[in-house]
Design an enzyme around this catalytic site. Sequence first.
Site, mmCIF file in Angstrom:
data_model
loop_
_atom_site.group_PDB
_atom_site.id
_atom_site.type_symbol
_atom_site.label_atom_id
_atom_site.label_comp_id
_atom_site.label_asym_id
_atom_site.label_seq_id
_atom_site.Cartn_x
_atom_site.Cartn_y
_atom_site.Cartn_z
ATOM 1 N N LYS A 79 0.849 -1.206 0.000
ATOM 2 C CA LYS A 79 0.000 0.000 0.000
ATOM 3 C C LYS A 79 0.876 1.244 0.000
ATOM 4 O O LYS A 79 1.951 1.253 0.631
ATOM 5 C CB LYS A 79 -0.916 -0.033 1.229
ATOM 6 C CG LYS A 79 -1.967 1.075 1.271
ATOM 7 C CD LYS A 79 -2.877 0.900 2.479
ATOM 8 C CE LYS A 79 -3.909 2.004 2.590
ATOM 9 N NZ LYS A 79 -4.799 1.844 3.758
ATOM 10 N N SER A 154 -9.644 2.111 2.992
ATOM 11 C CA SER A 154 -8.761 2.851 2.109
ATOM 12 C C SER A 154 -7.793 1.955 1.322
ATOM 13 O O SER A 154 -7.179 2.430 0.379
ATOM 14 C CB SER A 154 -7.965 3.864 2.921
ATOM 15 O OG SER A 154 -7.124 3.203 3.855
ATOM 16 N N SER A 178 -9.880 -0.389 7.100
ATOM 17 C CA SER A 178 -9.321 -0.154 5.758
ATOM 18 C C SER A 178 -8.684 -1.368 5.096
ATOM 19 O O SER A 178 -8.358 -1.313 3.916
ATOM 20 C CB SER A 178 -8.289 0.980 5.816
ATOM 21 O OG SER A 178 -8.940 2.202 5.975
#
Lengths: 494, 94
Positions: A79, A154, A178
Site C-alpha cells: 500500500k 482505504s 481499511s
Amino acid sequence: MEILDLTAVELGERIRRRELSAPEALEAVYGAFRARDRNWNAYTAFEIDPARTAAQHAQTLLDSGETLSPLAGVPVGIKDNISVRACLTTCASRILRDYRAPFDATAVRKLKDAGLVPAGTLNMDEFAMGSTSETSCYGAVRNPWNRGHVPGGSSGGAAAAVAARECVCALGSDTGGSVRQPASYCGVTGFKPSYGRVSRYGLIAYGSSLDQIGTLARDVRDCAALLDVIAGADAMDATSVTFPDAGFLGALSGDIHGLRVGVPEECFGDGVETDVGERVEAALDELQRAGAELVPLRLPFIRYAVPVYYILATAEASSNLSRFDGVKYGYRAEHYTTMEELYTRSRSEGFGKEVQKRILLGTFVLSSGYYDAYYNKALKLRQTLVDGFAEAFGRCDVIASPVSPTTAPALGASLSDPLKMYLSDVFTVPANLAGLPGLSVPCGFDRQGLPVGLQLLGAAGADSTVLNAGHAYQLVTDWHKRRPQHSEEVSGNV
Amino acid sequence: MMTPEGLTALEQLNELRLTDAERAQTLSIFGDMEAREAALQEIPTDGVEVMVHVMPLTNVLRDDVQKQPFTRESLLEGAPEHTDDSWQVPRLVK
C-alpha cells in the site's frame, strides 16, 4: 494453472521446488499490471528495477540453500503509505507525490529479509482517509467485480489488485476497517492483526493509536503466512508487542469444535442490506455445522463507536499531518513570498479536500472549550468499549458480523453523502478502538453479483483463534476461490 | 457550534485556506458531525478513566546509544529546495 491463480503459499511452494523462479513470479505480476491495470487503477506505481533486484536476490538466497520463509520469492504489493526504501511512497497525495522514502518500514524490511519481493505500490484513499478509494490523487480505483462500483477503502488498490489477479498478496493498513472493508467489497481475504502485533515504523501515520498494518490475500492461509513474516515487537515502535503465540500458518488446524461464536444482535437487522444479512447468517450456519457453538450477544456500545472513532482519528490526524509543510520533503507551492505563504499554499494545494476536512475537524475537537466535551469524552467511551468487549469475550471466543452493512456502493455515491460513508464503518471501527484482531472472509454475493464479507473478531492477542475460525470456514466453502470474470476480459479503451 | 469565524481560526491554525464554497460545505458537514457527537454527551461515563493506551503496557526505554540512521544527504534529497547542507526557506528576518 497460471502463476497468478496460485495462492501465495502455493506459489512459494512452487518456487521452493524450483518449478518456478522468483524473477518469473515477479514478471507475471508485472505483466498483469501492464496489461490490465488501466481497468482498475489499483497501482500508483510499479518500479520494476528495484523489484527485479529484490527478486534476483531472493532467488540467489534460495539457490544457496538459505532457509527462508515459505513465501520466499513471492511478490507482495505494498500500500502506498508503507515506506519502501528509495521507492515512491506517496499516500496517494499530491503533497507527497515525488517523495521517496529514505528507509524501509519494519514490515517491509522483514519481507525482504525473508526473501519476499516488494512489487508495486497500491492505490488508496489519500492518507488512508476514506472508505471508497476515490480520494486518491491518482484517481478512483474500480471494483473488479463491477467497474461501476468502488472497491472499498482505504486499501482499495490492494483489494482490487488481489481480486483482479494483478497481485498475489499485499500489505495494507487498517485504521477503521481499511483492510477488512475493501477485502469484503472485492471478495478477497483481509486480516487486521491485534494492535501492536506488527510494527508501525514506516507506516505513514493517520491515527496512531488505531493504525495497524494488515494483509490482503486469496485466503486465510496466505494471510497467516504473511503475518508470520511481519509480526513481532520492534525497538523502532514503542507500541509494538510480542504476544506469546506465534506460528500462525502452522496453527491453522481447521478444527473449530466447541468454538464459541458470538452473534451480536446489533449487527443484524435494521440498516443491514437483506442480501448481506442473509449471506452472513448462512455463513454462521456453516460455522455451526463445522462444530462451532453460536452464542447470542448484545453489544450496545457499538452504536457510539463511529462518532468516537471520528473524534479520535481526526484528532490524531490533525497532529500527525502537521509535519507536511513543504519544507523538508514533498510538495512545495510554486508561488509564495513569505514563510507563512509557503506553508499555507503548500498545504492547501497539496492536501485533498477530505484530508483538509478531517484535519480541521480534528483540530476543532482538540481546541480549548471543546477538548473535554469531545476528545476526553471519546477517550472515556473508548474505555467503556474496551471493557464491553472484554466482558463479551468472557462468553465467546470470536464475534461474527457482516464486515459492512452493504456491498460496494456505486462510484460517486459515498462522496456525495459523506455522513453515510462514515456510518458504513459501524462494524469495523470497534476493532480498531479496542485493538482487536479482525478478519474478513468472502461469504457470498448479493443479487447484483457483488461480494459479501463475514467479519470475525477476537480478543486482543487472539489472532490465531480468529485466523483458524476463518480457515475452518474456507475449508467448507469456496467463495474465496471465485474470481471476477472481468479480470481477464476487460481490455481496450476504458 | 462552529461559526464562520471559528472555521477561519481553524484554517489559520492548520495553515490551510479554503475557498468560500469549500468553507460553506465544511460548515455544513461540521453541523452534521456536531449533532451526532453531541449525542455522546448523553451517555454516562461517571467514574470512567480517560483511556491512555489500548494495550496495558509500560514502556521501557532502550539504552541511550547514539546512532546515525540517515545521512544528511539522504534526507536533503527529498527536499523541494535545499542548499548543500540545509533545507531552504524564504527569509524570515529582514
